[in-house]
Design a protein around this motif. Structure first.
Motif, PDB file in Angstrom:
ATOM      1  N   GLY A   1       0.821  -1.211   0.000  1.00  0.00           N
ATOM      2  CA  GLY A   1       0.000   0.000   0.000  1.00  0.00           C
ATOM      3  C   GLY A   1       0.850   1.254   0.000  1.00  0.00           C
ATOM      4  O   GLY A   1       0.558   2.220  -0.720  1.00  0.00           O
ATOM      5  N   ARG A   2       1.931   1.255   0.785  1.00  0.00           N
ATOM      6  CA  ARG A   2       2.861   2.410   0.799  1.00  0.00           C
ATOM      7  C   ARG A   2       3.511   2.585  -0.563  1.00  0.00           C
ATOM      8  O   ARG A   2       3.662   3.704  -1.057  1.00  0.00           O
ATOM      9  CB  ARG A   2       3.917   2.235   1.891  1.00  0.00           C
ATOM     10  N   ILE A   3       3.907   1.473  -1.163  1.00  0.00           N
ATOM     11  CA  ILE A   3       4.525   1.540  -2.495  1.00  0.00           C
ATOM     12  C   ILE A   3       3.548   2.154  -3.494  1.00  0.00           C
ATOM     13  O   ILE A   3       3.920   3.036  -4.277  1.00  0.00           O
ATOM     14  CB  ILE A   3       4.983   0.136  -2.960  1.00  0.00           C
ATOM     15  N   PHE A   4       2.289   1.719  -3.460  1.00  0.00           N
ATOM     16  CA  PHE A   4       1.300   2.250  -4.388  1.00  0.00           C
ATOM     17  C   PHE A   4       1.098   3.751  -4.155  1.00  0.00           C
ATOM     18  O   PHE A   4       1.023   4.530  -5.116  1.00  0.00           O
ATOM     19  CB  PHE A   4      -0.028   1.499  -4.250  1.00  0.00           C
ATOM     20  N   ALA A   5       1.009   4.162  -2.897  1.00  0.00           N
ATOM     21  CA  ALA A   5       0.820   5.578  -2.574  1.00  0.00           C
ATOM     22  C   ALA A   5       2.001   6.413  -3.087  1.00  0.00           C
ATOM     23  O   ALA A   5       1.811   7.507  -3.633  1.00  0.00           O
ATOM     24  CB  ALA A   5       0.660   5.757  -1.064  1.00  0.00           C
TER      25      ALA A   5
ATOM     26  N   THR B   1       4.569   9.946  -7.201  1.00  0.00           N
ATOM     27  CA  THR B   1       5.741  10.084  -8.065  1.00  0.00           C
ATOM     28  C   THR B   1       5.808   8.896  -9.014  1.00  0.00           C
ATOM     29  O   THR B   1       6.527   7.934  -8.754  1.00  0.00           O
ATOM     30  CB  THR B   1       7.034  10.130  -7.206  1.00  0.00           C
ATOM     31  N   PRO B   2       5.073   8.937 -10.121  1.00  0.00           N
ATOM     32  CA  PRO B   2       5.089   7.816 -11.065  1.00  0.00           C
ATOM     33  C   PRO B   2       6.503   7.505 -11.563  1.00  0.00           C
ATOM     34  O   PRO B   2       7.316   8.408 -11.764  1.00  0.00           O
ATOM     35  CB  PRO B   2       4.201   8.303 -12.214  1.00  0.00           C
ATOM     36  N   GLY B   3       6.766   6.215 -11.702  1.00  0.00           N
ATOM     37  CA  GLY B   3       8.074   5.783 -12.186  1.00  0.00           C
ATOM     38  C   GLY B   3       9.079   5.516 -11.090  1.00  0.00           C
ATOM     39  O   GLY B   3      10.232   5.188 -11.346  1.00  0.00           O
ATOM     40  N   ARG B   4       8.654   5.623  -9.865  1.00  0.00           N
ATOM     41  CA  ARG B   4       9.564   5.457  -8.722  1.00  0.00           C
ATOM     42  C   ARG B   4       9.941   3.988  -8.489  1.00  0.00           C
ATOM     43  O   ARG B   4      11.054   3.694  -8.083  1.00  0.00           O
ATOM     44  CB  ARG B   4       8.869   6.026  -7.494  1.00  0.00           C
ATOM     45  N   PHE B   5       9.010   3.071  -8.745  1.00  0.00           N
ATOM     46  CA  PHE B   5       9.266   1.646  -8.507  1.00  0.00           C
ATOM     47  C   PHE B   5       9.195   0.884  -9.824  1.00  0.00           C
ATOM     48  O   PHE B   5       8.212   0.974 -10.553  1.00  0.00           O
ATOM     49  CB  PHE B   5       8.243   1.048  -7.528  1.00  0.00           C
ATOM     50  N   SER B   6      10.220   0.098 -10.081  1.00  0.00           N
ATOM     51  CA  SER B   6      10.233  -0.708 -11.299  1.00  0.00           C
ATOM     52  C   SER B   6       9.473  -2.010 -11.073  1.00  0.00           C
ATOM     53  O   SER B   6       9.346  -2.492  -9.944  1.00  0.00           O
ATOM     54  CB  SER B   6      11.672  -1.026 -11.714  1.00  0.00           C
ATOM     55  N   ILE B   7       8.986  -2.571 -12.153  1.00  0.00           N
ATOM     56  CA  ILE B   7       8.320  -3.872 -12.089  1.00  0.00           C
ATOM     57  C   ILE B   7       9.304  -4.929 -11.594  1.00  0.00           C
ATOM     58  O   ILE B   7       8.941  -5.819 -10.824  1.00  0.00           O
ATOM     59  CB  ILE B   7       7.745  -4.259 -13.471  1.00  0.00           C
ATOM     60  N   ARG B   8      10.551  -4.813 -12.002  1.00  0.00           N
ATOM     61  CA  ARG B   8      11.566  -5.774 -11.552  1.00  0.00           C
ATOM     62  C   ARG B   8      11.711  -5.737 -10.030  1.00  0.00           C
ATOM     63  O   ARG B   8      11.808  -6.770  -9.374  1.00  0.00           O
ATOM     64  CB  ARG B   8      12.907  -5.470 -12.220  1.00  0.00           C
TER      65      ARG B   8
END
Length: 140
Positions: free
Chosen positions: A105-109, A114-121
């Motif tokens: 949930g924190r990651i999604f928020a 800030t779109p692009g902050r977390f990669s799918i990998r």
């Protein structure tokens, strides 16, 4: 009058066999264990599929609640990548432990802000971690 031993308390500890049967029943895969003639393989498969889908839905909704709690009243950082969202949902749907749902949930928020902050990998790697491993990783 002789002293009688205290009545036996039922143990909350299950044998491995009892645990296997209990888990099999809860997942609808006990038909051959219990000689369940009340249902067919197809009926049990349908039950299991629906139960799995409901659990995935519950997991995703819980993660969205966690995300909402972590969102601030600031403007979103732009349009979220729809492919990223699709993969996020696919990866997150099997996350059932509350602490891990909180993390997702924190990651999604953060990704909303800030779109692009977390990669799918990175998300794929996170999904493969146990709760304990994720906590250790966060500390590092």
């Amino acid at each position: 009058m002789a002293d009688l031993p205290p009545p036996k308390k039922e143990s909350s500890i299950l044998s491995s066999q009892e645990q296997t049967l209990r888990l099999a029943r809860s997942r609808g895969i006990d038909g051959m264990l219990t000689r369940n003639s009340d249902s067919t393989f197809e009926q049990r498969a349908t039950f299991r599929h629906l139960a799995d889908q409901a659990a995935r839905q519950r997991n995703l909704e819980a993660i969205m609640v966690m995300a909402s709690r972590n969102c601030e009243e600031t403007a979103a950082g732009g349009e979220m990548d729809s492919d990223w969202l699709t993969r996020f949902l696919q990866l997150a749907e099997d996350i059932s432990m509350v602490p891990m749902q909180q993390l997702w949930g924190r990651i999604f928020a953060i990704e909303i802000a800030t779109p692009g902050r977390f990669s799918i990998r990175a998300l794929t790697t996170l999904k493969e971690m146990t709760q304990r491993e994720a906590l250790l990783f966060q500390r590092i």
